[in-house]
Scaffold this active site. Structure first.
Site, PDB file in Angstrom:
ATOM      1  N   GLN A   1      55.274  44.247  20.007  1.00  0.00           N
ATOM      2  CA  GLN A   1      56.208  43.518  20.861  1.00  0.00           C
ATOM      3  C   GLN A   1      57.442  44.356  21.162  1.00  0.00           C
ATOM      4  O   GLN A   1      57.708  45.360  20.497  1.00  0.00           O
ATOM      5  CB  GLN A   1      56.624  42.207  20.171  1.00  0.00           C
ATOM      6  CG  GLN A   1      57.172  42.398  18.783  1.00  0.00           C
ATOM      7  CD  GLN A   1      56.948  41.193  17.893  1.00  0.00           C
ATOM      8  OE1 GLN A   1      56.804  40.071  18.355  1.00  0.00           O
ATOM      9  NE2 GLN A   1      56.924  41.421  16.580  1.00  0.00           N
TER      10      GLN A   1
ATOM     11  N   HIS B   1      66.658  28.885   8.893  1.00  0.00           N
ATOM     12  CA  HIS B   1      66.019  29.271   7.635  1.00  0.00           C
ATOM     13  C   HIS B   1      66.147  28.196   6.557  1.00  0.00           C
ATOM     14  O   HIS B   1      65.200  27.964   5.801  1.00  0.00           O
ATOM     15  CB  HIS B   1      66.601  30.602   7.138  1.00  0.00           C
ATOM     16  CG  HIS B   1      66.214  31.775   7.983  1.00  0.00           C
ATOM     17  ND1 HIS B   1      67.127  32.651   8.523  1.00  0.00           N
ATOM     18  CD2 HIS B   1      64.991  32.193   8.405  1.00  0.00           C
ATOM     19  CE1 HIS B   1      66.493  33.569   9.220  1.00  0.00           C
ATOM     20  NE2 HIS B   1      65.199  33.310   9.163  1.00  0.00           N
TER      21      HIS B   1
ATOM     22  N   ASP C   1      56.728  31.497   9.396  1.00  0.00           N
ATOM     23  CA  ASP C   1      57.947  31.808  10.147  1.00  0.00           C
ATOM     24  C   ASP C   1      57.543  32.756  11.263  1.00  0.00           C
ATOM     25  O   ASP C   1      57.635  33.971  11.130  1.00  0.00           O
ATOM     26  CB  ASP C   1      58.981  32.436   9.219  1.00  0.00           C
ATOM     27  CG  ASP C   1      60.267  32.803   9.944  1.00  0.00           C
ATOM     28  OD1 ASP C   1      60.387  32.481  11.145  1.00  0.00           O
ATOM     29  OD2 ASP C   1      61.139  33.425   9.317  1.00  0.00           O
ATOM     30  N   SER C   2      57.075  32.187  12.359  1.00  0.00           N
ATOM     31  CA  SER C   2      56.474  32.993  13.416  1.00  0.00           C
ATOM     32  C   SER C   2      57.215  32.819  14.734  1.00  0.00           C
ATOM     33  O   SER C   2      58.062  31.938  14.885  1.00  0.00           O
ATOM     34  CB  SER C   2      55.012  32.586  13.621  1.00  0.00           C
ATOM     35  OG  SER C   2      54.945  31.325  14.268  1.00  0.00           O
TER      36      SER C   2
END
EC number: 2.5.1.104
Length: 288
Positions: free
Chosen positions: A36, A67, A166-167
């Protein structure tokens, strides 16, 4: 979408012309990783900004609004979270919050893009010390694996109490993380009492993606909960989905353990407020 040098601003455009933007002083770093496009900016009022493929991942000032909410509700709902898997989360913020729980004996973070880890370590003040220990293999309770989280979960013999995904959004390298097949692998690798959590996009602007993920998770997990929270830098409210295996009650958390954490955004004493959803979205979810 992206950086406008004339306006000195970075804007992420969502569907129907809705945008989230930050005034920036300068671009600090830009590269194309194996997966990316990665950019880091210095903003006027929110510290540094991490961008992947044109989408805001976090700003240093306020990153805890994501978070904390991704980590602590499931960690406090599980009666004894000793082994935790984090898939993604290359900036280190999620793992940082996981390790605040003294019940944790072993946490594994599997990040597909080493470039995110390196750039976060070099440029961001999110979890610099933790990333340094992980890179040097000096963190006794945690391990960093650079690899494909989908493949890791399918092939590992490890079992976990909590799995945290956590994407990025469900496109490109993250697309398979929102598939029924992946959810089945996650369910299998949870212990008899386990919790799984993932972010699921903007409540208002990615409603269809939320519904798709919820529908797929309901086919796999014993129970599925949805909740939302206002996250700085995202098109809030932002949605999260929790899958339950076994007799864990996600509506109840351990307030005694929560007292040790001194959280800033997520309020354990008002845990029930997480479940507030716009009425039309709740009706759509209940119809799945």
């Amino acid at each position: 979408m992206g950086y406008n040098e004339q306006e000195r601003a970075f804007i992420e455009w969502y569907p129907r012309g809705y945008g989230v933007g930050f005034k920036v002083n300068r671009r600090l770093f830009e590269t194309q990783t194996d997966y990316q496009r990665l950019e880091i900016y210095e903003t006027e009022g929110f510290g540094k900004l991490l961008v992947l493929d044109g989408t805001v991942q976090l700003v240093e000032v306020g990153e805890e609004s994501y978070h904390e909410v991704l980590v602590h509700p499931v960690m406090l709902a599980h009666p004894n979270p000793r082994r935790v898997l984090v898939i993604g989360g290359g900036d280190g913020g999620t793992l940082r919050e996981v390790l605040r729980h003294d019940t944790v004996e072993k946490a594994i973070m599997v990040e597909i893009d080493e470039g995110v880890v390196e750039a976060s370590y070099l440029y961001l003040d999110v979890a610099k010390d933790l990333l340094d220990r992980l890179i040097k293999k000096e963190e006794p309770r945690a391990e960093l694996i650079i690899g494909d989280g989908v493949k890791y979960l399918r092939e590992t013999d490890e079992r976990f109490d909590v799995i945290i995904v956590d994407s990025t959004d469900p496109v490109g390298p993250a697309k398979l993380l929102f598939s029924e097949e992946f959810y089945r692998d996650a369910y299998e690798k949870l212990n008899e009492r386990g919790l799984y959590i993932t972010q699921a996009g903007s409540v208002y602007l990615f409603t269809n993606e939320l519904l798709d993920a919820y529908r797929a998770m309901k086919k796999v997990f014993d129970r599925v909960y949805y909740f939302s929270f206002p996250v700085i830098g995202y098109a809030s409210p932002w949605s999260f989905l929790v899958g339950v295996k076994g007799d864990v009650d996600f509506t109840e958390i351990d307030l005694e353990r929560a007292k040790k954490l001194d959280l800033y955004y997520y309020d354990p004493e008002r845990h029930e407020t997480l479940f507030q959803m716009p009425r039309y979205v709740r009706k759509l979810l209940e119809g799945q």
